[in-house]
Design an enzyme around this catalytic site. Structure first.
Site, PDB file in Angstrom:
ATOM      1  N   THR A  43       0.824  -1.207   0.000  1.00 12.08           N
ATOM      2  CA  THR A  43       0.000   0.000   0.000  1.00 12.08           C
ATOM      3  C   THR A  43       0.861   1.262   0.000  1.00 12.08           C
ATOM      4  O   THR A  43       2.013   1.230   0.474  1.00 12.08           O
ATOM      5  CB  THR A  43      -0.905  -0.012   1.259  1.00 12.08           C
ATOM      6  OG1 THR A  43      -1.418   1.282   1.494  1.00 12.08           O
ATOM      7  CG2 THR A  43      -0.134  -0.430   2.510  1.00 12.08           C
ATOM      8  N   ASP A  44       0.281   2.369  -0.471  1.00 12.62           N
ATOM      9  CA  ASP A  44       0.996   3.657  -0.400  1.00 12.62           C
ATOM     10  C   ASP A  44       1.055   4.178   1.042  1.00 12.62           C
ATOM     11  O   ASP A  44       1.810   5.105   1.334  1.00 12.62           O
ATOM     12  CB  ASP A  44       0.340   4.701  -1.322  1.00 12.62           C
ATOM     13  CG  ASP A  44      -1.108   5.013  -0.973  1.00 12.62           C
ATOM     14  OD1 ASP A  44      -1.692   4.335  -0.100  1.00 12.62           O
ATOM     15  OD2 ASP A  44      -1.673   5.953  -1.574  1.00 12.62           O
ATOM     16  N   GLU A  45       0.275   3.557   1.938  1.00 14.70           N
ATOM     17  CA  GLU A  45       0.239   4.056   3.321  1.00 14.70           C
ATOM     18  C   GLU A  45       1.563   3.864   4.050  1.00 14.70           C
ATOM     19  O   GLU A  45       1.806   4.489   5.081  1.00 14.70           O
ATOM     20  CB  GLU A  45      -0.911   3.398   4.103  1.00 14.70           C
ATOM     21  CG  GLU A  45      -2.252   3.674   3.453  1.00 14.70           C
ATOM     22  CD  GLU A  45      -3.459   3.337   4.316  1.00 14.70           C
ATOM     23  OE1 GLU A  45      -3.345   3.382   5.553  1.00 14.70           O
ATOM     24  OE2 GLU A  45      -4.513   3.032   3.737  1.00 14.70           O
TER      25      GLU A  45
ATOM     26  N   TYR B 260      -1.566  -0.713  11.110  1.00 14.89           N
ATOM     27  CA  TYR B 260      -1.760  -1.344   9.789  1.00 14.89           C
ATOM     28  C   TYR B 260      -0.593  -1.013   8.861  1.00 14.89           C
ATOM     29  O   TYR B 260       0.079  -1.909   8.333  1.00 14.89           O
ATOM     30  CB  TYR B 260      -3.087  -0.898   9.156  1.00 14.89           C
ATOM     31  CG  TYR B 260      -3.163  -1.177   7.663  1.00 14.89           C
ATOM     32  CD1 TYR B 260      -3.193  -2.492   7.180  1.00 14.89           C
ATOM     33  CD2 TYR B 260      -3.169  -0.139   6.722  1.00 14.89           C
ATOM     34  CE1 TYR B 260      -3.234  -2.761   5.810  1.00 14.89           C
ATOM     35  CE2 TYR B 260      -3.215  -0.402   5.355  1.00 14.89           C
ATOM     36  CZ  TYR B 260      -3.241  -1.705   4.907  1.00 14.89           C
ATOM     37  OH  TYR B 260      -3.272  -1.974   3.559  1.00 14.89           O
TER      38      TYR B 260
ATOM     39  N   LYS C 190       2.417  -3.382   7.265  1.00 12.35           N
ATOM     40  CA  LYS C 190       2.643  -3.549   5.819  1.00 12.35           C
ATOM     41  C   LYS C 190       4.077  -3.127   5.467  1.00 12.35           C
ATOM     42  O   LYS C 190       4.742  -3.762   4.652  1.00 12.35           O
ATOM     43  CB  LYS C 190       1.632  -2.733   5.000  1.00 12.35           C
ATOM     44  CG  LYS C 190       0.204  -3.221   5.063  1.00 12.35           C
ATOM     45  CD  LYS C 190      -0.004  -4.622   4.513  1.00 12.35           C
ATOM     46  CE  LYS C 190       0.184  -4.726   3.021  1.00 12.35           C
ATOM     47  NZ  LYS C 190      -0.209  -6.071   2.507  1.00 12.35           N
TER      48      LYS C 190
HETATM   49  N1  LIG Z   1      -8.123  -1.979  -0.243  1.00 13.96           N
HETATM   50  C1  LIG Z   1      -7.235  -1.084  -0.642  1.00 13.96           C
HETATM   51  O1  LIG Z   1      -7.590   0.055  -0.955  1.00 13.96           O
HETATM   52  C2  LIG Z   1      -5.767  -1.459  -0.736  1.00 13.96           C
HETATM   53  C3  LIG Z   1      -4.886  -0.551  -1.338  1.00 13.96           C
HETATM   54  C4  LIG Z   1      -3.529  -0.927  -1.472  1.00 13.96           C
HETATM   55  C5  LIG Z   1      -3.095  -2.150  -1.011  1.00 13.96           C
HETATM   56  N2  LIG Z   1      -3.975  -2.999  -0.407  1.00 13.96           N
HETATM   57  C6  LIG Z   1      -3.487  -4.316   0.026  1.00 13.96           C
HETATM   58  O2  LIG Z   1      -4.118  -5.274  -0.791  1.00 13.96           O
HETATM   59  C7  LIG Z   1      -4.311  -6.489  -0.075  1.00 13.96           C
HETATM   60  C8  LIG Z   1      -5.774  -6.888  -0.122  1.00 13.96           C
HETATM   61  O3  LIG Z   1      -6.558  -5.832   0.422  1.00 13.96           O
HETATM   62  P1  LIG Z   1      -8.151  -5.947   0.476  1.00 13.96           P
HETATM   63  O4  LIG Z   1      -8.694  -4.587   0.576  1.00 13.96           O
HETATM   64  O5  LIG Z   1      -8.601  -6.865  -0.591  1.00 13.96           O
HETATM   65  O6  LIG Z   1      -8.319  -6.668   1.901  1.00 13.96           O
HETATM   66  P2  LIG Z   1      -9.557  -7.483   2.495  1.00 13.96           P
HETATM   67  O7  LIG Z   1      -9.529  -7.183   3.957  1.00 13.96           O
HETATM   68  O8  LIG Z   1     -10.792  -7.214   1.723  1.00 13.96           O
HETATM   69  O9  LIG Z   1      -9.159  -9.000   2.244  1.00 13.96           O
HETATM   70  C9  LIG Z   1      -8.144  -9.650   2.950  1.00 13.96           C
HETATM   71  C10 LIG Z   1      -8.304 -11.140   2.749  1.00 13.96           C
HETATM   72  O10 LIG Z   1      -7.229 -11.802   3.432  1.00 13.96           O
HETATM   73  C11 LIG Z   1      -7.760 -12.906   4.148  1.00 13.96           C
HETATM   74  N3  LIG Z   1      -6.885 -13.158   5.301  1.00 13.96           N
HETATM   75  C12 LIG Z   1      -6.699 -12.360   6.388  1.00 13.96           C
HETATM   76  N4  LIG Z   1      -5.837 -12.950   7.245  1.00 13.96           N
HETATM   77  C13 LIG Z   1      -5.461 -14.124   6.681  1.00 13.96           C
HETATM   78  C14 LIG Z   1      -4.576 -15.166   7.074  1.00 13.96           C
HETATM   79  N5  LIG Z   1      -3.903 -15.112   8.229  1.00 13.96           N
HETATM   80  N6  LIG Z   1      -4.416 -16.219   6.247  1.00 13.96           N
HETATM   81  C15 LIG Z   1      -5.095 -16.295   5.078  1.00 13.96           C
HETATM   82  N7  LIG Z   1      -5.955 -15.346   4.659  1.00 13.96           N
HETATM   83  C16 LIG Z   1      -6.130 -14.267   5.445  1.00 13.96           C
HETATM   84  C17 LIG Z   1      -9.149 -12.459   4.562  1.00 13.96           C
HETATM   85  O11 LIG Z   1      -9.989 -13.561   4.875  1.00 13.96           O
HETATM   86  C18 LIG Z   1      -9.603 -11.703   3.322  1.00 13.96           C
HETATM   87  O12 LIG Z   1     -10.203 -12.573   2.394  1.00 13.96           O
HETATM   88  C19 LIG Z   1      -3.800  -6.220   1.341  1.00 13.96           C
HETATM   89  O13 LIG Z   1      -2.495  -6.739   1.438  1.00 13.96           O
HETATM   90  C20 LIG Z   1      -3.801  -4.704   1.458  1.00 13.96           C
HETATM   91  O14 LIG Z   1      -2.802  -4.265   2.357  1.00 13.96           O
HETATM   92  C21 LIG Z   1      -5.307  -2.682  -0.264  1.00 13.96           C
END
Ligand SMILES: NC(=O)c1ccc[n+]([C@@H]2O[C@H](COP(=O)([O-])OP(=O)(O)OC[C@H]3O[C@@H](n4cnc5c(N)ncnc54)[C@H](O)[C@@H]3O)[C@@H](O)[C@H]2O)c1
Length: 323
Positions: free
Chosen positions: A123-125, A150, A154
């Site tokens: 993430t950009d965070e 968080y 990351k």
């Molecule tokens: N949502 C955003 O805007 C955004 C932006 C940039 C990066 N990201 C990154 O992208 C990735 C996905 O984000 P998202 O928004 O889809 O998240 P989300 O919370 O919707 O999904 C996370 C998934 O991971 C699974 N999970 C959690 N802990 C687990 C574990 N210990 N073992 C196996 N599975 C596990 C959960 O069940 C869920 O299905 C993350 O790494 C997040 O940091 C998200």
């Protein structure tokens, strides 16, 4: 390709699996997901019987399980994480466990099984906050400066992934992406929370003065960026991925949503600010554009409307999971 996708039942992971199997129907995907509150197999109903898709419920912190899956694949795309900043402030423990220890378990297994690529979704965070009203953007040279449990977890995982490249030459790539929006996003995050509250006839909460600027990207554009990085990205490289919005604040986004949904600003409820709230994020994605030819295709306003329609048309999906 044979891919192990972690966290594939979450928002971006499920959009990625649907995107990938549509574009590369011959590839095989194993989806390892613990199914926390954020994981939802409904997202993947359309492909659950696809012979090239397998779902495994389990924890990325379980080395035995992870090893048994890693030995069957050549590529790992690692989405699994605890992802909600507010939850990390309330209870950091699962963030440290999954985001840091889980990434370590996957890296060890990837190294042991000689996977051809470990792609880490970040993430950009991790870069912290930019000044409001400044024109600076995060770029490759921006120092890490995370402020929430968080983003700190990351950031730690990014450092670990890079360390496995520097120390063991594990073939890694990393993408640091801005805020995503689109279908299947859990209705605790800003955009789906606002849309679903309005449909339910409730108020739309906004933190502090609402002048928090984020860079927004439609989720399919993120999937396309990952596709390009997997196919053409340089091993060991980190790519910044961002959207087309130029400094739109959370307050402006809520106002746009209210307008599209025929409501006025009296529906906004200003609530006590989140501690350590980063003021502004903006991403300079010119390098992935120059090197891999990626750019966002989906404009924010048009796809915000599409996203609102999706939540209107898929109420069963979110009503089941919204508290
Ligand atoms: N949502 C955003 O805007 C955004 C932006 C940039 C990066 N990201 C990154 O992208 C990735 C996905 O984000 P998202 O928004 O889809 O998240 P989300 O919370 O919707 O999904 C996370 C998934 O991971 C699974 N999970 C959690 N802990 C687990 C574990 N210990 N073992 C196996 N599975 C596990 C959960 O069940 C869920 O299905 C993350 O790494 C997040 O940091 C998200």
């Amino acid at each position: 390709m044979k891919l192990l996708v972690t966290g594939g039942a979450g928002f971006i992971g499920s959009n990625f699996i649907l995107y990938w199997l549509k574009k590369y129907p011959q590839d095989k995907i194993i989806n390892l997901d613990k199914l926390t509150y954020a994981g939802n197999l409904e997202n993947l109903k359309s492909i659950e019987k696809n012979p090239n898709y397998e779902f495994v419920q389990g924890d990325i912190c379980d080395p035995k399980l992870v090893n048994s899956l890693t030995e069957k694949v050549d590529t790992i795309v690692h989405f699994a994480a605890e992802s909600h900043v507010d939850r990390s402030i309330f209870d950091p423990a699962p963030f440290i466990k999954t985001n840091i220890e889980g990434t370590y378990v996957l890296l060890e297994s990837a190294f042991k099984n000689k996977v051809k690529r470990f792609h880490h979704i970040s993430t950009d965070e991790v870069f912290g906050a930019l000044e409001l009203n400044s024109t600076t953007k995060f770029n490759d040279l921006s120092p890490y400066n995370p402020h929430s449990p968080y983003s700190a977890s990351k950031a730690s995982s990014d450092h670990l992934v890079r360390a496995y490249f520097d120390t063991y030459q594990l073939p890694i790539t990393i993408s640091n992406c801005s805020n995503n929006f689109g279908p299947y996003q859990f209705p605790e995050k800003l955009i789906p929370l606002a849309i679903t509250n309005i449909i339910e006839g409730g108020k739309v909460p906004i933190y502090g003065d609402g002048l928090y600027v984020r860079d927004w990207l439609y989720v399919e554009d993120h999937c396309k960026a990952i596709d390009l990085i997997l196919n053409k990205g340089k091993i060991g490289e980190t790519y910044l991925v961002g959207g087309l919005t130029e400094d739109v604040s959370n307050l402006e986004i809520i106002k746009k949503i209210l307008k599209i949904m025929g409501k006025d600003e009296s529906e906004i409820e200003y609530v006590k600010d989140r501690p350590g709230h980063d003021r502004r994020y903006a991403v300079d994605w010119s390098r992935i554009n120059k090197e891999l030819g990626w750019k966002p295709n989906y404009g924010f306003d048009e796809y915000l409307e599409q996203t609102i329609s999706w939540y209107k048309n898929n109420q069963e999906w979110w009503r089941r999971i919204k508290c």
